[in-house]
Design an enzyme around this catalytic site. Structure first.
Site, PDB file in Angstrom:
ATOM      1  N   CYS A   5      -1.614   0.574   7.234  1.00  0.00           N
ATOM      2  CA  CYS A   5      -2.870   0.222   7.746  1.00  0.00           C
ATOM      3  C   CYS A   5      -3.313  -0.967   6.754  1.00  0.00           C
ATOM      4  CB  CYS A   5      -3.696   1.259   7.284  1.00  0.00           C
ATOM      5  SG  CYS A   5      -3.875   2.302   8.298  1.00  0.00           S
ATOM      6  N   ARG A   6      -3.710  -0.307   5.485  1.00  0.00           N
ATOM      7  CA  ARG A   6      -3.945  -1.413   4.517  1.00  0.00           C
ATOM      8  C   ARG A   6      -3.355  -3.119   4.594  1.00  0.00           C
ATOM      9  NH1 ARG A   6      -5.556   1.953  -0.693  1.00  0.00           N
ATOM     10  NH2 ARG A   6      -3.170   3.516  -0.245  1.00  0.00           N
ATOM     11  N   SER A   7      -2.008  -2.778   3.887  1.00  0.00           N
ATOM     12  CA  SER A   7      -1.025  -3.927   3.520  1.00  0.00           C
ATOM     13  C   SER A   7      -0.822  -4.798   4.999  1.00  0.00           C
ATOM     14  CB  SER A   7       0.400  -3.342   2.831  1.00  0.00           C
ATOM     15  OG  SER A   7       1.208  -3.030   3.486  1.00  0.00           O
TER      16      SER A   7
ATOM     17  N   ASP B 188      -8.189   3.229   1.260  1.00  0.00           N
ATOM     18  CA  ASP B 188      -7.489   3.284   2.406  1.00  0.00           C
ATOM     19  C   ASP B 188      -8.258   4.323   3.699  1.00  0.00           C
ATOM     20  OD1 ASP B 188      -4.863   4.801   4.441  1.00  0.00           O
ATOM     21  OD2 ASP B 188      -4.365   5.884   2.465  1.00  0.00           O
TER      22      ASP B 188
ATOM     23  N   CYS C 241       1.310  -0.694   0.142  1.00  0.00           N
ATOM     24  CA  CYS C 241       0.053   0.242  -0.120  1.00  0.00           C
ATOM     25  C   CYS C 241       0.712   1.166  -0.181  1.00  0.00           C
ATOM     26  CB  CYS C 241      -0.976   0.183   0.791  1.00  0.00           C
ATOM     27  SG  CYS C 241      -0.248   0.134   2.845  1.00  0.00           S
TER      28      CYS C 241
ATOM     29  N   ASN D  29       2.594   1.863   4.591  1.00  0.00           N
ATOM     30  CA  ASN D  29       2.475   0.306   5.296  1.00  0.00           C
ATOM     31  C   ASN D  29       2.265   0.465   6.869  1.00  0.00           C
ATOM     32  OD1 ASN D  29       4.944  -2.320   6.006  1.00  0.00           O
ATOM     33  ND2 ASN D  29       3.209  -3.095   4.742  1.00  0.00           N
TER      34      ASN D  29
END
Length: 178
Positions: free
Chosen positions: A30-32, A143, A25, A28
């Protein structure tokens, strides 16, 4: 649910070695890393722990070394998952040849990674969109940074829908490659 052919995922670079996946993402935090935690749990449930190695990174450098966003950790914990060991990293161009599959969280991350691959003379076929690989309509994973519990919960819902499909595709790929 009908699964497409496992041939749609890139074959292992090193047959017999663990299949390496990187989830990417922007920062690095939150999402990934949430996707990494969710996908690891699915791979363990599918009996692929050790056969597939999953990690994550961001395209940007401003969070390198930071822990996962507290709201992301809290959302994971609410679903029985632990993201406390995560430390943010920035994706390096030299890593392109190390991964069997790189899954971007959104179209911008995908474009950045493919541009990086072309600049390095690397194949872009190993770089895919997480939502497409997980059959959630090929949509971007939004995001949630700066959002509240609802935004983080929505991201986890999307990741939770895609991760079992990705794990099943990996299982089929490794079965046919093995």
């Amino acid at each position: 649910m009908a699964l497409p052919s496992a041939a749609e995922l890139p074959s292992p670079r090193e047959p017999g070695a663990p299949y390496r996946v990187c989830l990417v993402c922007l920062g690095n935090i939150c999402r990934s890393p949430m996707a990494e935690t969710v996908l690891r749990a699915e791979l363990t449930a599918a009996g692929l722990d050790g056969a597939v190695v999953v990690d994550s990174a961001g395209t940007g450098d401003w969070h390198v070394g930071d822990t996962m966003d507290p709201d992301a950790r809290k959302a994971l914990a609410g679903r029985g998952l632990d993201g406390s060991a995560h430390r943010a990293r920035q994706f390096e161009p030299s890593w392109l040849s190390r991964y069997d599959l790189i899954l971007a969280m959104d179209s911008r991350n995908l474009a950045d990674l493919r541009r990086m691959a072309r600049a390095q003379g690397e194949d872009t076929d190993r770089i895919r969109l997480f939502g497409a690989a997980g059959e959630i309509g090929g949509q971007d994973i939004p995001d949630p940074w700066g959002g509240g519990p609802d935004e983080f919960g929505h991201v986890l819902d999307l990741l939770g829908a895609a991760a079992p499909v990705i794990a099943a595709r990996l299982a089929r790929l490794l079965e046919t490659a093995g």
